[in-house]
Design an enzyme around this catalytic site. Structure first.
Site, mmCIF file in Angstrom:
data_model
loop_
_atom_site.group_PDB
_atom_site.id
_atom_site.type_symbol
_atom_site.label_atom_id
_atom_site.label_comp_id
_atom_site.label_asym_id
_atom_site.label_seq_id
_atom_site.Cartn_x
_atom_site.Cartn_y
_atom_site.Cartn_z
ATOM 1 C CG ASP A 125 -0.233 0.101 2.511
ATOM 2 O OD1 ASP A 125 0.988 0.316 2.510
ATOM 3 O OD2 ASP A 125 -0.892 -0.010 3.555
ATOM 4 N N GLY A 152 -0.742 5.861 2.669
ATOM 5 C CA GLY A 152 -1.787 6.881 2.815
ATOM 6 C C GLY A 152 -2.781 6.533 3.913
ATOM 7 C CG PHE A 153 -5.946 3.097 5.447
ATOM 8 C CD1 PHE A 153 -7.243 3.583 5.344
ATOM 9 C CD2 PHE A 153 -5.659 2.194 6.470
ATOM 10 C CE1 PHE A 153 -8.237 3.177 6.227
ATOM 11 C CE2 PHE A 153 -6.640 1.783 7.356
ATOM 12 C CZ PHE A 153 -7.932 2.284 7.234
ATOM 13 C CG ASP A 202 -5.063 6.669 -0.844
ATOM 14 O OD1 ASP A 202 -4.013 6.314 -0.259
ATOM 15 O OD2 ASP A 202 -6.177 6.183 -0.572
ATOM 16 C CD GLN A 254 -9.911 7.735 -1.016
ATOM 17 O OE1 GLN A 254 -10.934 7.728 -0.341
ATOM 18 N NE2 GLN A 254 -8.888 6.908 -0.758
ATOM 19 C CG ASP A 267 -6.058 -5.172 1.906
ATOM 20 O OD1 ASP A 267 -6.701 -4.369 1.209
ATOM 21 O OD2 ASP A 267 -5.650 -4.895 3.050
ATOM 22 C CB CYS A 315 -12.086 -26.637 8.573
ATOM 23 S SG CYS A 315 -10.558 -25.824 8.100
ATOM 24 C CB CYS A 318 -6.927 -25.664 8.044
ATOM 25 S SG CYS A 318 -7.324 -25.452 9.798
ATOM 26 C CB CYS A 321 -9.668 -28.240 11.387
ATOM 27 S SG CYS A 321 -10.354 -26.627 11.855
ATOM 28 C CG HIS A 361 -9.730 -22.305 11.338
ATOM 29 N ND1 HIS A 361 -10.226 -23.427 10.731
ATOM 30 C CD2 HIS A 361 -10.790 -21.468 11.490
ATOM 31 C CE1 HIS A 361 -11.522 -23.285 10.531
ATOM 32 N NE2 HIS A 361 -11.894 -22.103 10.984
#
Lengths: 368, 368
Positions: free
Chosen positions: A93, A96-97, A147, A189, A266, A304, A306, A309, A335
């Site tokens: 990224d 900015g955020f 941004d 934006q 994300d 599940c 994974c 699990c 998980h």
């Protein structure tokens, strides 16, 4: 290899689509969810584990890496991929955020943003040029334009100011960016104002970015409003370019984004709630640290497969979390990421079979 | 399968020997170092990772598991092996050492020890019978008799009292123990008084335990004094039984123990210092969190082939530790356990080749 996006299949019942993101570090199927590796590590996991649960493209944070360990250090290390031992593609990224999340710790001018480090209070200056310099040093496959992210709620006046500045900053980013192979995405934006979203998208599309992010959402607005913004923004974006909805990662929002034509997502949600002892299941969230699971010898999610699990019980994982043992949050993180990435896999398969809307409806019926 | 110890080879130049511990969960080569899984997890690691770095027999703590999550819960889960997903052998200590470490929080009588939990201050009572009940419920392969550990320094008078009580308690342990396949080891006390060590050993050997631990050492006394105690205690132990030096795990002490005839060791040192950012190398300890390693792009130990050293630099691991990232202490833990377990592997090979003394001398030359 240069960055390229190709569309494999367009669903006929929704805006969902299947695509391929070609990057210098390999090709990734879309729609894709990116696990977040804020500080050059997906919290608690090795890169091999991220890959094992289905992670193919990860996100890392320019703001955090700029402050610690520093972008020159990562450049000296041979770039972010080598530094963190992740051979697959990375999106960074722009910072900015994070900078705008600092609130009173920052000051915006046309030139850029002055802010104080959340680590030691030291003063720093970020500008479009700086954000590009740092991301070029990190060597990510996809860099984000710098941004300004408007808060929610936000006056129309301020939302307009923010989007116009973001558009001017995007142009400055392109002017200085010169790292071969690294793509730069523009960030739309416009807060929750449909006409401002349109204006923002139009300004950026004129600059012909290789991809467009929809920013400033998932910042506190109702989900329906977020979906409306997708519905008015995505149709004006060029079909052949990838669309990235920033900061979104709850299972319902992922599916709602996919059917509206989003290709990339994300979010820290799956990994963050894992560290609080909350796991995702098809029946919704389960707070495994609660007392009711103390003697529950079932896996986190019986459906599940994974690593967590397959081998551990809720009782054991609860014990680890209560006792402050790292393995507990490793298992819940594995998980949760597996859950979200498996959801993306199933969604892709449903798009291929023309039944994504049915898949979404069925999933939400048991999940919500 | 019942517990059995067999000696494969006796060194001619020292008391070192090679053996096999046969347990219900498999056979383990000795000399062996046991990674410590205090709360039913070797901190930060999965069982597969413990095995990968060479761990074959692990230790878990009766005191901690009794308090949290409770031994009835672990019995319900099907025993400790199943609860924690470790199929190999497990040794449980008796809780004696931890209870005595509580200091003013405990009170000793002939019957047992009353103590307060370090977690919530609740009052509990441990006795030889209780220590056996708990360890039988846990289902470890090797249980330890309930002992009292004298502090260092300790008056001869108190050391005598402690060893005599420990001997009486050992008899009570044997009287109630009835879990098939689970071996119970006696623990020799006697502080740093050679004649008391002798007396303690004699009393326990009469009860014919399948193995003997040397307790009450590595509690603050000079290393030379510890080595002297080994030299006067081990010769009076039956040759055909395994000898376990409790709480010892620094590389130099492991080698000095091996040449004096010790077969088993355990210690939190490698894993604990790892979490403080300190790693073991052939050139001694290295504090990787120090600023001097910020731009050091070498592995933790250039001679090491563990997962951490194959893929990551000191600079990256330092960054992770400074940033509070779990992966940092995962990597230092993997490295340190690999280091100690590899040392044991090399020591076994040196014993086989009749050059263990030379191996020790060479190792200590660069390490100390």
């Amino acid at each position: 290899m240069a960055f390229r996006f190709s569309i494999l299949h367009q669903d006929q019942t929704s805006c969902a689509r299947l695509g391929l993101l070609h990057t210098p570090h390999g090709t990734v199927e879309t729609p894709v969810f990116m696990p977040v590796g804020t500080q050059a590590t997906v919290k608690t996991m090795t890169p091999e584990e991220v890959y094992e649960v289905g992670g193919r493209l990860i996100l890392s944070n320019t703001y955090h890496l700029y402050l610690r360990p520093g972008f020159e250090l990562i450049r000296e290390a041979g770039g972010l991929h080598r530094f963190m031992h992740w051979d697959g593609p990375i999106l960074t990224d722009s910072g900015g955020f994070q900078v705008f999340s600092l609130g009173p710790l920052r000051k915006v001018t046309e030139e850029g943003v002055t802010f104080r480090s959340h680590i030691d209070g030291s003063e720093h200056f970020f500008s479009p040029e700086k954000a590009m310099e740092v991301q070029m040093a990190l060597g990510s496959d996809i860099a984000m334009a710098f941004d300004e992210c408007a808060p929610y709620p936000c006056s129309r006046e301020y939302a307009l100011e923010v989007l116009e500045r973001t558009t001017r900053w995007a142009r400055r980013c392109l002017a200085v960016h010169n790292r071969a192979g690294q793509a730069v995405f523009g960030i739309i934006q416009g807060s929750t104002y449909p006409d401002l979203r349109l204006e923002s998208a139009k300004g950026l599309v004129e600059m012909d970015f290789p991809g467009y992010a929809i920013g400033g959402l998932s910042v506190g607005e109702p989900k329906d409003l977020m979906y409306q913004m997708l519905e008015c923004t995505i149709p004006v974006l060029p079909e052949e370019k990838p669309r990235y909805l920033m900061g979104v990662g709850s299972p319902d929002c992922l599916l709602e984004g996919i059917v509206r034509g989003v290709d990339m997502f994300d979010c820290v949600l799956p990994t963050r709630i894992a560290r609080n002892g909350t796991v995702l299941t098809r029946q919704g969230k389960l707070v495994v640290r609660n007392a009711e699971y103390a003697r529950d010898f079932k896996p986190l999610d019986p459906e599940c497969d994974c690593y967590a699990c397959r081998h551990y019980t809720r009782a054991y994982i609860r014990h680890l979390i209560k006792a402050g043992e790292v393995l507990g949050i490793r298992l819940t993180t594995i998980h949760n990421l597996h859950f979200v990435l498996n959801l993306m896999k199933e969604a892709k398969s449903a798009i291929r079979q023309g039944r994504i809307l049915e898949y979404r409806d069925n999933f939400l019926k048991s999940y919500l």
